[in-house]
Design a protein around this motif. Sequence first.
Motif, PDB file in Angstrom:
ATOM      1  N   SER A   1       0.875  -1.173   0.000  1.00  0.00           N
ATOM      2  CA  SER A   1       0.000   0.000   0.000  1.00  0.00           C
ATOM      3  C   SER A   1       0.914   1.225   0.000  1.00  0.00           C
ATOM      4  O   SER A   1       2.128   1.106  -0.124  1.00  0.00           O
ATOM      5  N   TRP A   2       0.349   2.398   0.193  1.00  0.00           N
ATOM      6  CA  TRP A   2       1.157   3.625   0.179  1.00  0.00           C
ATOM      7  C   TRP A   2       2.236   3.613   1.246  1.00  0.00           C
ATOM      8  O   TRP A   2       3.326   4.136   1.066  1.00  0.00           O
ATOM      9  N   TYR A   3       1.937   3.017   2.405  1.00  0.00           N
ATOM     10  CA  TYR A   3       2.866   3.092   3.532  1.00  0.00           C
ATOM     11  C   TYR A   3       3.276   1.736   4.088  1.00  0.00           C
ATOM     12  O   TYR A   3       3.948   1.676   5.097  1.00  0.00           O
ATOM     13  N   SER A   4       2.880   0.657   3.441  1.00  0.00           N
ATOM     14  CA  SER A   4       3.161  -0.682   3.933  1.00  0.00           C
ATOM     15  C   SER A   4       3.976  -1.467   2.914  1.00  0.00           C
ATOM     16  O   SER A   4       3.870  -1.241   1.713  1.00  0.00           O
ATOM     17  N   PHE A   5       4.744  -2.402   3.431  1.00  0.00           N
ATOM     18  CA  PHE A   5       5.575  -3.241   2.574  1.00  0.00           C
ATOM     19  C   PHE A   5       5.439  -4.690   3.000  1.00  0.00           C
ATOM     20  O   PHE A   5       5.108  -4.982   4.144  1.00  0.00           O
ATOM     21  N   GLU A   6       5.719  -5.579   2.058  1.00  0.00           N
ATOM     22  CA  GLU A   6       5.760  -7.003   2.345  1.00  0.00           C
ATOM     23  C   GLU A   6       7.178  -7.487   2.110  1.00  0.00           C
ATOM     24  O   GLU A   6       7.875  -6.991   1.218  1.00  0.00           O
TER      25      GLU A   6
ATOM     26  N   THR B   1      10.522 -14.636   2.437  1.00  0.00           N
ATOM     27  CA  THR B   1      11.560 -15.622   2.171  1.00  0.00           C
ATOM     28  C   THR B   1      10.905 -16.986   2.283  1.00  0.00           C
ATOM     29  O   THR B   1       9.703 -17.075   2.548  1.00  0.00           O
ATOM     30  N   ALA B   2      11.663 -18.047   2.090  1.00  0.00           N
ATOM     31  CA  ALA B   2      11.077 -19.396   2.102  1.00  0.00           C
ATOM     32  C   ALA B   2      10.412 -19.741   3.424  1.00  0.00           C
ATOM     33  O   ALA B   2       9.465 -20.526   3.458  1.00  0.00           O
ATOM     34  N   TRP B   3      10.846 -19.126   4.520  1.00  0.00           N
ATOM     35  CA  TRP B   3      10.341 -19.516   5.840  1.00  0.00           C
ATOM     36  C   TRP B   3       9.554 -18.424   6.564  1.00  0.00           C
ATOM     37  O   TRP B   3       9.110 -18.613   7.687  1.00  0.00           O
ATOM     38  N   CYS B   4       9.366 -17.281   5.915  1.00  0.00           N
ATOM     39  CA  CYS B   4       8.672 -16.171   6.587  1.00  0.00           C
ATOM     40  C   CYS B   4       8.067 -15.217   5.559  1.00  0.00           C
ATOM     41  O   CYS B   4       8.683 -14.925   4.525  1.00  0.00           O
ATOM     42  N   ARG B   5       6.874 -14.717   5.861  1.00  0.00           N
ATOM     43  CA  ARG B   5       6.243 -13.661   5.055  1.00  0.00           C
ATOM     44  C   ARG B   5       5.646 -12.652   6.036  1.00  0.00           C
ATOM     45  O   ARG B   5       4.776 -13.002   6.839  1.00  0.00           O
ATOM     46  N   ILE B   6       6.150 -11.411   6.001  1.00  0.00           N
ATOM     47  CA  ILE B   6       5.666 -10.394   6.928  1.00  0.00           C
ATOM     48  C   ILE B   6       5.220  -9.145   6.184  1.00  0.00           C
ATOM     49  O   ILE B   6       5.694  -8.849   5.089  1.00  0.00           O
ATOM     50  N   GLU B   7       4.310  -8.427   6.803  1.00  0.00           N
ATOM     51  CA  GLU B   7       3.922  -7.100   6.361  1.00  0.00           C
ATOM     52  C   GLU B   7       4.524  -6.119   7.352  1.00  0.00           C
ATOM     53  O   GLU B   7       4.537  -6.356   8.562  1.00  0.00           O
ATOM     54  N   ILE B   8       5.014  -5.017   6.834  1.00  0.00           N
ATOM     55  CA  ILE B   8       5.690  -4.006   7.639  1.00  0.00           C
ATOM     56  C   ILE B   8       4.899  -2.708   7.500  1.00  0.00           C
ATOM     57  O   ILE B   8       4.751  -2.192   6.388  1.00  0.00           O
ATOM     58  N   ASP B   9       4.362  -2.212   8.602  1.00  0.00           N
ATOM     59  CA  ASP B   9       3.519  -1.013   8.604  1.00  0.00           C
ATOM     60  C   ASP B   9       4.008  -0.024   9.644  1.00  0.00           C
ATOM     61  O   ASP B   9       4.576  -0.424  10.667  1.00  0.00           O
TER      62      ASP B   9
END
Length: 98
Positions: A33-38, A41-49
């Motif tokens: 989104s405008w201010y969020s990132f994903e 990797t093979a063992w983790c998926r996170i969103e950063i807000d």
Amino acid sequence: MANNVCGILAQGIDPTQVASRLGSLGWRTGSSSWYSFEAETAWCRIEIDQTDDGTTQVNGVIDPQRIDDLATLLARLGWQHSLKLSDENNNVVAKRHH
């Protein structure tokens, strides 16, 4: 699987910076989104807000056996953090702080 990892990074760490640094280490990253990132990797998926008060939050899915790897990586990057790992019933089963 539902989200099982959440946490916060120290004040002043920008989500753009997190995505960029993880990307330089081989993680797949992108804007969600405008201010969020994903970041994934093979063992983790996170969103950063980033919240309105400037706190950077992470949440997503991780292989439960790799929670220490994520905590070590964040510490190696010099970021103070607090992480919580939850089970399928949303009970906190592990906490990591640096």
